[in-house]
Scaffold this motif. Sequence first.
Motif, PDB file in Angstrom:
ATOM      1  N   PRO A  70       0.597  -1.334  -0.324  1.00  0.00           N
ATOM      2  CA  PRO A  70       0.412  -0.120  -0.356  1.00  0.00           C
ATOM      3  C   PRO A  70       0.828   1.463  -0.171  1.00  0.00           C
ATOM      4  O   PRO A  70       0.225   2.563  -0.976  1.00  0.00           O
ATOM      5  N   THR A  71       1.592   1.169   0.409  1.00  0.00           N
ATOM      6  CA  THR A  71       2.706   2.483   0.442  1.00  0.00           C
ATOM      7  C   THR A  71       3.896   3.207  -0.310  1.00  0.00           C
ATOM      8  O   THR A  71       4.665   3.887  -0.598  1.00  0.00           O
ATOM      9  N   GLN A  72       4.830   1.604  -0.446  1.00  0.00           N
ATOM     10  CA  GLN A  72       5.856   1.332  -1.409  1.00  0.00           C
ATOM     11  C   GLN A  72       5.129   0.790  -3.033  1.00  0.00           C
ATOM     12  O   GLN A  72       6.274   1.326  -4.309  1.00  0.00           O
ATOM     13  N   PHE A  73       4.414   0.491  -3.546  1.00  0.00           N
ATOM     14  CA  PHE A  73       3.331   0.307  -5.230  1.00  0.00           C
ATOM     15  C   PHE A  73       2.842   1.066  -5.177  1.00  0.00           C
ATOM     16  O   PHE A  73       1.663   1.423  -4.366  1.00  0.00           O
ATOM     17  N   ALA A  74       2.472   1.669  -6.723  1.00  0.00           N
ATOM     18  CA  ALA A  74       1.701   2.164  -7.253  1.00  0.00           C
ATOM     19  C   ALA A  74       1.316   2.021  -8.511  1.00  0.00           C
ATOM     20  O   ALA A  74       2.252   1.042  -9.480  1.00  0.00           O
ATOM     21  N   GLY A  75      -0.204   1.548  -9.040  1.00  0.00           N
ATOM     22  CA  GLY A  75      -0.531   1.325 -10.544  1.00  0.00           C
ATOM     23  C   GLY A  75       0.138   0.267 -10.780  1.00  0.00           C
ATOM     24  O   GLY A  75      -0.919  -1.450 -10.040  1.00  0.00           O
ATOM     25  N   HIS A  76      -0.183  -0.089 -11.638  1.00  0.00           N
ATOM     26  CA  HIS A  76       0.230  -1.757 -12.465  1.00  0.00           C
ATOM     27  C   HIS A  76       1.474  -2.384 -11.414  1.00  0.00           C
ATOM     28  O   HIS A  76       1.303  -3.749 -11.156  1.00  0.00           O
ATOM     29  N   PHE A  79      -0.597  -4.109  -8.534  1.00  0.00           N
ATOM     30  CA  PHE A  79      -1.146  -5.105  -9.184  1.00  0.00           C
ATOM     31  C   PHE A  79      -0.601  -5.960  -9.313  1.00  0.00           C
ATOM     32  O   PHE A  79      -1.125  -7.452  -9.090  1.00  0.00           O
ATOM     33  N   TRP A  80       0.567  -6.417  -9.947  1.00  0.00           N
ATOM     34  CA  TRP A  80       1.475  -7.276 -10.391  1.00  0.00           C
ATOM     35  C   TRP A  80       2.849  -7.594  -9.222  1.00  0.00           C
ATOM     36  O   TRP A  80       2.295  -9.307  -9.278  1.00  0.00           O
ATOM     37  N   VAL A  81       2.904  -7.563  -8.112  1.00  0.00           N
ATOM     38  CA  VAL A  81       3.523  -7.941  -7.268  1.00  0.00           C
ATOM     39  C   VAL A  81       2.502  -8.518  -6.283  1.00  0.00           C
ATOM     40  O   VAL A  81       2.880  -9.601  -5.646  1.00  0.00           O
ATOM     41  N   VAL A  82       1.176  -8.086  -5.945  1.00  0.00           N
ATOM     42  CA  VAL A  82       0.409  -8.540  -5.573  1.00  0.00           C
ATOM     43  C   VAL A  82      -0.304 -10.011  -6.110  1.00  0.00           C
ATOM     44  O   VAL A  82      -0.446 -11.225  -5.317  1.00  0.00           O
ATOM     45  N   ILE A  83      -0.300 -10.306  -7.367  1.00  0.00           N
ATOM     46  CA  ILE A  83      -0.531 -11.326  -8.216  1.00  0.00           C
ATOM     47  C   ILE A  83       0.129 -11.736  -7.686  1.00  0.00           C
ATOM     48  O   ILE A  83       0.284 -13.572  -8.029  1.00  0.00           O
ATOM     49  N   GLY A 120      -7.623  -7.157  -2.019  1.00  0.00           N
ATOM     50  CA  GLY A 120      -7.247  -5.903  -2.102  1.00  0.00           C
ATOM     51  C   GLY A 120      -6.335  -5.223  -3.884  1.00  0.00           C
ATOM     52  O   GLY A 120      -6.092  -4.075  -3.895  1.00  0.00           O
ATOM     53  N   ALA A 121      -6.260  -6.332  -4.310  1.00  0.00           N
ATOM     54  CA  ALA A 121      -5.219  -5.780  -5.412  1.00  0.00           C
ATOM     55  C   ALA A 121      -6.318  -4.968  -6.442  1.00  0.00           C
ATOM     56  O   ALA A 121      -6.761  -4.518  -7.366  1.00  0.00           O
ATOM     57  N   LEU A 122      -7.360  -6.003  -7.213  1.00  0.00           N
ATOM     58  CA  LEU A 122      -8.821  -5.453  -7.810  1.00  0.00           C
ATOM     59  C   LEU A 122      -9.114  -4.623  -6.825  1.00  0.00           C
ATOM     60  O   LEU A 122      -9.677  -3.430  -7.844  1.00  0.00           O
ATOM     61  N   LEU A 123     -10.018  -3.833  -5.718  1.00  0.00           N
ATOM     62  CA  LEU A 123     -10.158  -2.891  -5.236  1.00  0.00           C
ATOM     63  C   LEU A 123      -9.126  -1.438  -4.826  1.00  0.00           C
ATOM     64  O   LEU A 123      -9.979  -0.777  -5.688  1.00  0.00           O
ATOM     65  N   GLY A 124      -8.790  -2.442  -5.412  1.00  0.00           N
ATOM     66  CA  GLY A 124      -6.797  -0.666  -5.567  1.00  0.00           C
ATOM     67  C   GLY A 124      -6.883  -0.473  -6.934  1.00  0.00           C
ATOM     68  O   GLY A 124      -6.237   0.362  -6.685  1.00  0.00           O
ATOM     69  N   ILE A 125      -7.409  -1.053  -8.217  1.00  0.00           N
ATOM     70  CA  ILE A 125      -7.331  -0.647  -8.859  1.00  0.00           C
ATOM     71  C   ILE A 125      -7.571   0.711 -10.069  1.00  0.00           C
ATOM     72  O   ILE A 125      -8.770   1.045  -8.958  1.00  0.00           O
TER      73      ILE A 125
END
Length: 125
Positions: A70-76, A79-83, A120-125
């Motif tokens: 949530p604090t270190q990554f944004a955008g795609h 998403f891909w870190v979480v995936i 969390g990944a899908l909601l954060g897109i």
Amino acid sequence: MDLSHLIADLALYLAGGLTLLVALAHGWLGATKIVEPAQAAPSAKRILHAIMFLSAVYWFAAGLLLLATPTQFAGHVRFWVVIGCVLMLGGGGIGNVWAMRGRHFGGYALLVISALALFGALLGI
């Protein structure tokens, strides 16, 4: 920040914290309850130790990534870190449920964590 991103961040924090707990429990319980009492050859015990230790290390790393997302990554990238974490944890959960024929809670814990992180990944897109 809108409500959906706040909920997405909370889901990732929860998934990360639960992953750390599962990793620590897996490492400790695996070493003390499975490997040590096992009546096996030393080489087989080394393999068991490696399986227990390395899976715990990988899951712990995934938990740290999920907590940092949530604090270190944004955008795609976010998403891909979480995936990547979902695939690793979910694969472990599926393998555990299959290998233990559904009689072990660890696989279900990993699947719940994977679903929470994916949410969390899908909601954060």
